[in-house]
Structures are given as C-alpha cells and as structure tokens.
Design a protein around this motif. Structure first.
Motif, short mmCIF file in Angstrom:
data_model
loop_
_atom_site.label_atom_id
_atom_site.label_comp_id
_atom_site.label_asym_id
_atom_site.label_seq_id
_atom_site.Cartn_x
_atom_site.Cartn_y
_atom_site.Cartn_z
N ALA A 1 0.83 -1.21 0.00
CA ALA A 1 0.00 0.00 0.00
C ALA A 1 0.86 1.26 0.00
O ALA A 1 0.61 2.21 -0.75
CB ALA A 1 -0.94 0.00 1.21
N PHE A 2 1.90 1.26 0.83
CA PHE A 2 2.76 2.45 0.95
C PHE A 2 3.56 2.70 -0.33
O PHE A 2 3.60 3.82 -0.84
CB PHE A 2 3.71 2.27 2.14
N VAL A 3 4.20 1.66 -0.86
CA VAL A 3 5.03 1.84 -2.05
C VAL A 3 4.18 2.26 -3.24
O VAL A 3 4.54 3.20 -3.97
CB VAL A 3 5.81 0.55 -2.37
N LEU A 4 3.07 1.59 -3.46
CA LEU A 4 2.24 1.93 -4.62
C LEU A 4 1.66 3.34 -4.50
O LEU A 4 1.61 4.07 -5.49
CB LEU A 4 1.11 0.91 -4.78
N HIS A 5 1.26 3.73 -3.29
CA HIS A 5 0.65 5.06 -3.16
C HIS A 5 1.67 6.17 -3.00
O HIS A 5 1.68 7.14 -3.75
CB HIS A 5 -0.32 5.09 -1.97
N ASP A 6 2.56 6.04 -2.01
CA ASP A 6 3.46 7.15 -1.69
C ASP A 6 4.62 7.28 -2.66
O ASP A 6 5.12 8.39 -2.88
CB ASP A 6 4.00 6.98 -0.26
N VAL A 7 5.08 6.16 -3.20
CA VAL A 7 6.23 6.22 -4.12
C VAL A 7 5.76 6.38 -5.57
O VAL A 7 6.28 7.21 -6.31
CB VAL A 7 7.11 4.96 -3.98
N PHE A 8 4.78 5.57 -5.97
CA PHE A 8 4.35 5.58 -7.38
C PHE A 8 3.04 6.30 -7.63
O PHE A 8 2.59 6.39 -8.77
CB PHE A 8 4.28 4.13 -7.89
N ARG A 9 2.43 6.83 -6.59
CA ARG A 9 1.25 7.68 -6.70
C ARG A 9 0.03 6.99 -7.30
O ARG A 9 -0.78 7.63 -7.96
CB ARG A 9 1.59 8.96 -7.51
N TYR A 10 -0.09 5.70 -7.09
CA TYR A 10 -1.31 5.03 -7.52
C TYR A 10 -2.42 5.37 -6.53
O TYR A 10 -2.20 5.39 -5.32
CB TYR A 10 -1.11 3.51 -7.57
N PRO A 11 -3.63 5.64 -7.01
CA PRO A 11 -4.74 5.94 -6.09
C PRO A 11 -5.16 4.68 -5.33
O PRO A 11 -4.98 3.56 -5.81
CB PRO A 11 -5.85 6.42 -7.03
N TYR A 12 -5.73 4.89 -4.16
CA TYR A 12 -6.14 3.75 -3.34
C TYR A 12 -7.19 2.89 -4.05
O TYR A 12 -7.27 1.70 -3.81
CB TYR A 12 -6.68 4.24 -2.00
N LEU A 13 -7.95 3.51 -4.93
CA LEU A 13 -8.96 2.77 -5.68
C LEU A 13 -8.31 1.70 -6.55
O LEU A 13 -8.88 0.63 -6.77
CB LEU A 13 -9.78 3.73 -6.56
N GLU A 14 -7.10 1.97 -7.05
CA GLU A 14 -6.38 0.99 -7.87
C GLU A 14 -5.57 0.02 -7.01
O GLU A 14 -5.26 -1.09 -7.46
CB GLU A 14 -5.46 1.71 -8.86
#
Length: 305
Positions: free
Chosen positions: A139-152
């Motif tokens: 969750a952290f890497v995808l959102h905070d590092v790569f900026r993927y939305p939580y919906l994805e």
C-alpha cells in the motif's frame, strides 16, 4: 501483424516501470525480475480476445506484478528465518558511474540498470520497508512512491480503498522525511573520511567519525565471512573494520554511489567483496549496511574485467 507488433511493443515498454515497482517491494533485483517475468507470462497466457478487452495493459500488469510480490513477501519472512546471518536488500550501482571507469555494473541494461535511483531505493529506506507487513509495504510503495490511487491499490490487496489508506498511513509513520541534495553532498564528505580512516586502519579516526551508538549490519548469506549479528557501538565497529582491512592486505576502497547515495565498494584482487551503505546524521555515521553475499553483488562487476 501490425497490431500484434504494436501490442508487443506497448507491453515491453511497461517493463521498466514494473521492475522499479517490484524492486522496491522486494528489495531484490533477482526476485523483482522473476515477478515481472511471471506477470508477463500470465499476460500472454490470456486469450487474444481477453487481452483486447483490457483497457490498460500497464495497469493490469502492475496489479498482477504487485500481487505476485505480495505473495513473495508473505513467504519471505519464513525463508529469512532460515537465512544465515542478517538479511539486507540487494545493493544497486549507478550505471553511469560504472561506465566511466569500469568499476560499476556490466554493460547490459537488464534488469538492474532499469531501476531509477532515488530516495525510495536508498538502503535506509529499503531497510525501513522491511519492517512493514507485506500489505503495509504494498500500500505504501504503490501510493506514496508511485502515486497510484487507493482505488487501484484495493484490488491488489483485496481490501477496500479506505483500508488501503489506513495501511499506508500506518507504514508512513516508520519512514523519515527524505533529506535534500545538500545533505547528500555533506554525506559524501563523511563517507570519504570513512574511506581514508578505514584504508589507514586508523581506529581513533574511525571512532571520531562513527556515532557512539552506531550500528553496523553485515550480510554474508553464509557464503562468506560476516558478523552474524549487528555490531553495536562506534568503538566496536571501528575495531571490526580495521580487522577486516588487516585480514585483506591490498584491499582497495572505492567511493561509489550505492542505491543513489554515497557509499564504498571494497575490492580485493580485482573482485568486489563488499558494498557498504551509510546513514549519517550530524556529520557522523549512525548506520552501516555491508553487503558481502556474492549472490547480491551480481549487478557489480570486478574491477579487473
């Protein structure tokens, strides 16, 4: 045929992004490459009709790669309990630095050369990621590092977007704010001082550079000699480093970028023996991570080649 070629080119173009995601999730180039290869295999196992129905192949591949990494992280803890000594992430060289003088990575660009070196791959950052649960890390890497939305991110973890947000928030509490470029330049000077004192086996000078509460962690993987537990205390670390140099006459220390930050590479008889990363605060070394496991030094070539 033109459509097939276009699809293949589009999918191949996702490889760099997938390798970057997988390395940050797993801390291993080899495991990252395996995860990406598995994701590609699953893509091509789909029927052509099914592939055409997928509106964003890149998003599909990222989801599948992340799920594979999540499974790997779930089993990694059990495997690392059987690991000999301390486990550290695999260090990465700066490919441009290596091409200047031949002491860095080999000339091929796959897969380590595809990883972007930034604050999210420093050894300090990767070690913190290791303290997270698999779900927190994804969750952290995808959102905070790569900026993927939580919906994805939600389909990757099979949780609600709100739950994914909570996981990332929990993980975020463990991560310090990244330091600026000015601090990077200052760290290079401290690392240079470590190199000079280490090469001279000057224990007093090393003690002066090391924080009294400094910690050194070495990863030999049972393949080479390395401390099985962290060495704690500046004086003890200084003695350990001096003893290492004494046991390897002719040891050459090279200042190199390691995971995008100033580090040292120890070369003996033309072979890279150790890659050391540092964490520094107030002009003193607080942490040293020394990777000696030959399996993890594959992205680095011998100075003689």
């Amino acid at each position: 045929m033109g459509t097939v070629g276009t699809e293949a080119d589009e999918i191949a173009g996702e490889r760099r992004q997938l390798i970057n995601v997988a390395y940050r999730l797993l801390g291993s180039v080899t495991e990252a490459e395996d995860a990406v290869q598995d994701a590609f295999a699953r893509w091509y196992a789909l029927s052509r009709v099914r592939r055409q129905e997928i509106r964003s192949p890149g998003a599909w591949l990222t989801t599948v790669t992340s799920r594979i990494c999540l499974d790997v992280l779930g089993s990694a803890r059990a495997r690392r309990e059987r690991y000999v000594g301390m486990w550290l992430p695999e260090p990465l060289p700066d490919r441009n630095e290596g091409r200047r003088d031949g002491a860095g990575p080999a000339g091929h660009a796959d897969p380590a050369d595809q990883i972007v070196l930034d604050d999210s791959v420093t050894m300090a950052f990767l070690v913190v990621l290791e303290s997270m649960t698999p779900a927190e890390r994804v969750a952290f890497v995808l959102h905070d590092v790569f900026r993927y939305p939580y919906l994805e991110i939600a389909p990757v973890l099979d949780r609600t977007p709100t739950a994914c947000k909570q996981l990332a928030a929990s993980a975020r509490k463990r991560v310090r704010a990244p330091r600026g470029q000015g601090a990077v330049n200052g760290r290079a000077g401290v690392v240079r001082s470590v190199k000079q004192a280490w090469a001279a086996q000057d224990i007093a000078a090393l003690v002066g550079i090391l924080d009294p509460a400094a910690v050194m962690t070495a990863d030999g993987g049972g393949a080479v000699g390395a401390a099985l537990r962290p060495v704690v205390g500046g004086a003890r670390i200084a003695q350990y480093m001096a003893a290492m140099a004494d046991r390897a006459p002719g040891l050459e220390l090279l200042e190199r970028s390691v995971n995008g930050a100033p580090g040292l590479v120890a070369v003996h008889s033309g072979v890279v023996m150790t890659v050391a990363s540092f964490d520094i605060a107030d002009d003193r070394v607080t942490r040293i991570w020394a990777v000696r496991n030959p399996e993890k030094l594959r992205p680095w070539v011998t100075a003689a080649r």
